[in-house]
Motif scaffolding. Structure first.
Motif, short mmCIF file in Angstrom:
data_model
loop_
_atom_site.label_atom_id
_atom_site.label_comp_id
_atom_site.label_asym_id
_atom_site.label_seq_id
_atom_site.Cartn_x
_atom_site.Cartn_y
_atom_site.Cartn_z
N ARG A 98 -7.97 1.78 -1.10
CA ARG A 98 -6.87 1.78 -0.11
C ARG A 98 -5.85 0.73 -0.52
O ARG A 98 -6.22 -0.36 -0.95
CB ARG A 98 -7.39 1.45 1.29
CG ARG A 98 -8.20 2.61 1.87
CD ARG A 98 -8.46 2.47 3.33
NE ARG A 98 -7.22 2.37 4.09
CZ ARG A 98 -7.19 2.15 5.39
NH1 ARG A 98 -8.31 2.00 6.07
NH2 ARG A 98 -6.05 2.07 6.03
N CYS A 99 -4.59 1.07 -0.35
CA CYS A 99 -3.51 0.17 -0.72
C CYS A 99 -2.47 0.15 0.39
O CYS A 99 -1.34 0.62 0.22
CB CYS A 99 -2.86 0.63 -2.03
SG CYS A 99 -3.88 0.37 -3.50
N ASP A 100 -2.84 -0.39 1.54
CA ASP A 100 -1.91 -0.45 2.67
C ASP A 100 -1.02 -1.68 2.55
O ASP A 100 -1.50 -2.80 2.41
CB ASP A 100 -2.67 -0.49 4.00
CG ASP A 100 -3.51 0.78 4.24
OD1 ASP A 100 -3.21 1.81 3.60
OD2 ASP A 100 -4.45 0.71 5.05
N THR A 105 -4.55 -5.89 1.49
CA THR A 105 -5.88 -6.43 1.78
C THR A 105 -6.90 -5.32 2.06
O THR A 105 -8.11 -5.56 1.96
CB THR A 105 -5.85 -7.43 2.95
OG1 THR A 105 -5.30 -6.77 4.09
CG2 THR A 105 -5.03 -8.66 2.59
N THR A 106 -6.42 -4.12 2.37
CA THR A 106 -7.34 -3.00 2.62
C THR A 106 -8.10 -2.60 1.36
O THR A 106 -9.09 -1.87 1.45
CB THR A 106 -6.57 -1.79 3.18
OG1 THR A 106 -5.49 -1.47 2.30
CG2 THR A 106 -6.05 -2.07 4.58
N GLY A 108 -9.91 -4.50 -0.19
CA GLY A 108 -11.14 -5.28 -0.17
C GLY A 108 -11.22 -6.32 -1.28
O GLY A 108 -10.23 -6.66 -1.91
N ASP A 160 -16.05 5.27 -1.20
CA ASP A 160 -14.81 4.69 -0.66
C ASP A 160 -13.79 4.37 -1.75
O ASP A 160 -12.76 3.75 -1.51
CB ASP A 160 -15.08 3.47 0.22
CG ASP A 160 -15.74 2.32 -0.51
OD1 ASP A 160 -16.05 2.46 -1.70
OD2 ASP A 160 -15.96 1.28 0.13
#
Length: 193
Positions: A98-100, A105-106, A108, A160
């Motif tokens: 995830r790259c929000d 920070t998504t 991880g 994920d």
């Protein structure tokens, strides 16, 4: 050994020739199997899988791509950057795909299936996601290529996913958990290609 019967039959000759051809075919098949199984460390695996991450800034600008390729003994990660800030930047594979924006920070923490500490210069490291620094020239271009021994494409593309992240500052390659590499300025999610 060829033997010809006086009565003109070629049975023995045919059997001998057939056995020689059969043994040669078995030997050749064994060589082919051995050749396929013996992929050298870092060499691309025939039919191996590849994953690509399109790299973007928090504003959505295209700044290159990262590739993960199955190779003998691990996974080869490459970054081809463009229009990035010049300088030295920490580059890591992070454990969530995830790259929000705005801070990514998504994605991880660093990809770390073995539970080690950060950095190739840390005696208790490195993480699988710890890559060398990406050096970007004054033209905004930077490239990086490294093979991570023991890494798998299945790990990169797990349930994920994972992401490639480029940081604002250089990675000191030893300080846990991220080498004091600063904020996350570029991110891309790996997708099987």
């Amino acid at each position: 050994m060829d033997t010809i019967f006086d009565n003109g039959e070629n049975t023995m000759r045919t059997m001998t020739t057939g056995m020689v051809i059969g043994l040669a075919a078995l030997a050749l098949a064994g060589c082919q199997r051995d050749g396929a199984a013996k992929v050298e460390m870092g060499e691309q695996v025939p039919g191996g899988r590849t994953a690509v991450a399109l790299l973007r800034t928090a504003a959505g600008a295209d700044v290159g791509r990262a590739t993960a390729t199955e190779v003998g003994g691990g996974v080869r990660f490459t970054i081809d950057g463009k229009a990035m800030p010049p300088g030295t930047h920490g580059a890591h594979v992070h454990m969530v795909g995830r790259c929000d924006a705005p801070d990514f920070t998504t994605a991880g923490a660093h990809w770390n299936p073995a539970g080690t500490q950060h950095g190739t210069m840390n005696p208790q490291g490195p993480h699988n996601g710890d890559l060398p620094n990406l050096i970007v020239g004054t033209d905004g271009r930077g490239t990086l290529g490294v093979t991570v021994p023991g890494a798998t494409i299945d790990g990169v593309l797990d349930a994920d996913g994972s992401a490639m992240v480029v940081h604002a500052n250089p990675d000191d390659l030893k300080t846990d958990p991220s080498g004091n590499s600063g904020g996350r300025i570029v991110c891309g999610v790996f997708r099987q290609s």
